[in-house]
Scaffold this motif. Structure first.
Motif, PDB file in Angstrom:
ATOM      1  N   GLU A 132     -47.539  -7.178 -10.778  1.00 52.96           N
ATOM      2  CA  GLU A 132     -47.525  -8.457 -10.058  1.00 52.96           C
ATOM      3  C   GLU A 132     -46.534  -9.432 -10.695  1.00 52.96           C
ATOM      4  N   ILE A 133     -46.475  -9.444 -12.013  1.00 52.93           N
ATOM      5  CA  ILE A 133     -45.530 -10.335 -12.697  1.00 52.93           C
ATOM      6  C   ILE A 133     -44.094  -9.911 -12.411  1.00 52.93           C
ATOM      7  N   ARG A 134     -43.829  -8.606 -12.421  1.00 52.81           N
ATOM      8  CA  ARG A 134     -42.461  -8.139 -12.100  1.00 52.81           C
ATOM      9  C   ARG A 134     -42.077  -8.558 -10.680  1.00 52.81           C
ATOM     10  N   GLY A 135     -43.050  -8.497  -9.758  1.00 54.43           N
ATOM     11  CA  GLY A 135     -42.774  -8.934  -8.394  1.00 54.43           C
ATOM     12  C   GLY A 135     -42.434 -10.414  -8.334  1.00 54.43           C
ATOM     13  N   ILE A 136     -43.127 -11.222  -9.112  1.00 57.74           N
ATOM     14  CA  ILE A 136     -42.854 -12.665  -9.147  1.00 57.74           C
ATOM     15  C   ILE A 136     -41.471 -12.926  -9.735  1.00 57.74           C
ATOM     16  N   LEU A 137     -41.114 -12.210 -10.796  1.00 58.94           N
ATOM     17  CA  LEU A 137     -39.809 -12.421 -11.430  1.00 58.94           C
ATOM     18  C   LEU A 137     -38.649 -11.999 -10.527  1.00 58.94           C
ATOM     19  N   SER A 138     -38.924 -11.164  -9.538  1.00 57.34           N
ATOM     20  CA  SER A 138     -37.849 -10.732  -8.622  1.00 57.34           C
ATOM     21  C   SER A 138     -37.615 -11.730  -7.496  1.00 57.34           C
ATOM     22  N   LEU A 139     -38.454 -12.764  -7.421  1.00 52.40           N
ATOM     23  CA  LEU A 139     -38.339 -13.742  -6.342  1.00 52.40           C
ATOM     24  C   LEU A 139     -37.476 -14.924  -6.763  1.00 52.40           C
ATOM     25  N   HIS A 140     -36.930 -15.605  -5.754  1.00 52.17           N
ATOM     26  CA  HIS A 140     -36.247 -16.875  -5.990  1.00 52.17           C
ATOM     27  C   HIS A 140     -37.305 -17.884  -6.412  1.00 52.17           C
ATOM     28  N   PRO A 141     -37.104 -18.711  -7.451  1.00 52.79           N
ATOM     29  CA  PRO A 141     -35.852 -18.916  -8.187  1.00 52.79           C
ATOM     30  C   PRO A 141     -35.752 -18.137  -9.507  1.00 52.79           C
ATOM     31  N   PHE A 142     -36.732 -17.255  -9.821  1.00 57.79           N
ATOM     32  CA  PHE A 142     -36.745 -16.606 -11.132  1.00 57.79           C
ATOM     33  C   PHE A 142     -35.634 -15.575 -11.292  1.00 57.79           C
ATOM     34  N   ARG A 143     -35.235 -14.924 -10.174  1.00 60.34           N
ATOM     35  CA  ARG A 143     -34.215 -13.881 -10.313  1.00 60.34           C
ATOM     36  C   ARG A 143     -32.849 -14.439 -10.670  1.00 60.34           C
ATOM     37  N   GLU A 144     -32.676 -15.774 -10.532  1.00 58.78           N
ATOM     38  CA  GLU A 144     -31.367 -16.384 -10.796  1.00 58.78           C
ATOM     39  C   GLU A 144     -31.352 -17.169 -12.100  1.00 58.78           C
ATOM     40  N   ILE A 145     -32.405 -17.054 -12.894  1.00 64.49           N
ATOM     41  CA  ILE A 145     -32.539 -17.909 -14.075  1.00 64.49           C
ATOM     42  C   ILE A 145     -32.502 -17.085 -15.347  1.00 64.49           C
TER      43      ILE A 145
END
Length: 383
Positions: A132-145
């Protein structure tokens, strides 16, 4: 973890933005107001000013002149977002380490199939949370940070914004080494300390195995409290479970029962103490009809070392001397441990139990509830 996921969903729906301002020489932007610096810059260049007014001797057609002007950029590369990405990556590492430990179990000296199966179930739950955390990190805005530790500015922003502060607190609870529960059993962290887990493990072993040890006619009356709880959740203090036996016998299992300070020399209230408030882990009360005929104290101690066992025996000895149920002293008091070292084996011998109604019960030994059942059967048959 579900709480953190809900908070992060709210954060992703409205992430913070970072506005940066700079100056650059570029084509004049007629959609924004000219600032003072641009006007001063133009005042120093009469030919360019004349071109803008249309008075230039060398017109440039539709080509806009290059002018020093402010430039505003807005992005989602906010330091708070970078800090939350840093926290989520730490959680990923913690979940992986914990899952590996649960599956491999290098520190578990005494193997038990039930414990191993439960450890693997916990590891699978951690794997699911990590996904679930990996899925969250793949979403905007985390994937660009770029993940980054908190700065002083970030910490100030956390204190000023309720949502950011809540994410920070919940993530740190998950990163904490142990688990705490609220008074209603709600989860406040990720994994409990081992001694807390052992306390709950003993409780569920008592609930499942007491009827069979007391006799074939004994049944567990109320299964609803255990059905409502997950195995890691802590019941409320003073929770009670009931068992029904033959000949109008019944048994109450009290969890974390409070024995309050005595109010009179002969205090016949239900649960009292001669020496202030005391709270043993488990109190077993045997009744015939409404009359109490015997009761026993049990206290869980995870560690089996000499000092830990001595301390546990000292605790139950104090409980046996000080605690009363309807003015009656306990018929037995035992500490429950996983195993005993050889030098402490005397405390778990049947002869020791028979002589003193006191000692250390080894949870993973066959017939571990025999001392309790023997006392209750003896009292009920001789009454």
């Amino acid at each position: 973890m579900p709480l953190l996921k809900r908070l992060l969903t709210s954060f992703i729906a409205d992430p913070p933005t970072l506005t940066s301002r700079s100056r650059q020489v570029t084509h004049l932007n007629f959609t924004q107001r000219v600032d003072i610096k641009t006007m001063r810059w133009l005042a120093k260049k009469p030919s360019l000013l004349a071109e803008l007014r249309g008075n230039s001797a060398t017109p440039c057609g539709n080509v806009r002149p290059l002018v020093d002007q402010p430039n505003t950029l807005e992005s989602f590369r906010h330091p708070v977002t970078g800090y939350f990405a840093h926290l989520l990556n730490r959680l990923l590492r913690r979940f992986k380490e914990s899952a590996d430990l649960l599956r491999n179990g290098p520190g578990r000296a005494f193997r038990d199939q039930t414990i191993e199966e439960h450890a693997w179930a916990l590891a699978a739950s951690l794997d699911k949370s990590a996904d679930e955390i990996r899925g969250i990190l793949s979403l905007h805005p985390f994937r660009e940070i770029q993940p980054e530790p908190p700065s002083d500015t970030t910490l100030q922003l956390l204190s000023d914004h309720p949502l950011y502060s809540a994410i920070h607190r919940v993530a740190h609870l998950l990163l904490a080494p142990g688990l705490a529960y609220g008074p209603n059993g709600s989860v406040l962290s990720a994994l409990k300390h081992t001694y807390d887990l052992f306390e709950l493990f003993v409780l569920y072993r008592l609930l499942s195995e007491l009827p069979g040890n007391l006799g074939s006619e004994w049944i567990f009356l109320d299964g609803k409290p255990t059905n409502r709880l997950r195995r890691e959740e802590r019941p409320e203090d003073r929770a009670v479970w009931l068992f029904k036996g033959p000949d109008d016998l019944s048994l109450e299992l009290h969890y974390q029962q409070w024995f309050t300070r005595a109010k009179a020399p002969l205090d016949h209230r239900r649960f009292t103490s001669l020496s202030g408030l005391n709270i043993p882990d488990y109190t077993l009360v045997l009744k015939r009809g409404t009359t109490i005929i015997a009761w026993i104290i049990l206290d869980a101690k995870y560690r089996s070392g000499r000092q830990a066992v001595d301390q546990g025996l000292g605790d139950v000895h104090r409980y046996r001397d000080a605690l009363r149920v309807r003015g009656v002293r306990a018929h037995g008091a035992f500490v429950v441990v996983p195993r005993l070292q050889e030098e402490k084996a005397v405390y778990s011998m049947n002869e020791y139990f028979d002589l003193h109604a006191f000692g250390a019960i080894q949870l993973f030994s066959p017939g571990w509830l025999n001392p309790v059942a023997k006392i209750f059967k003896s009292v009920s048959s001789s009454e």
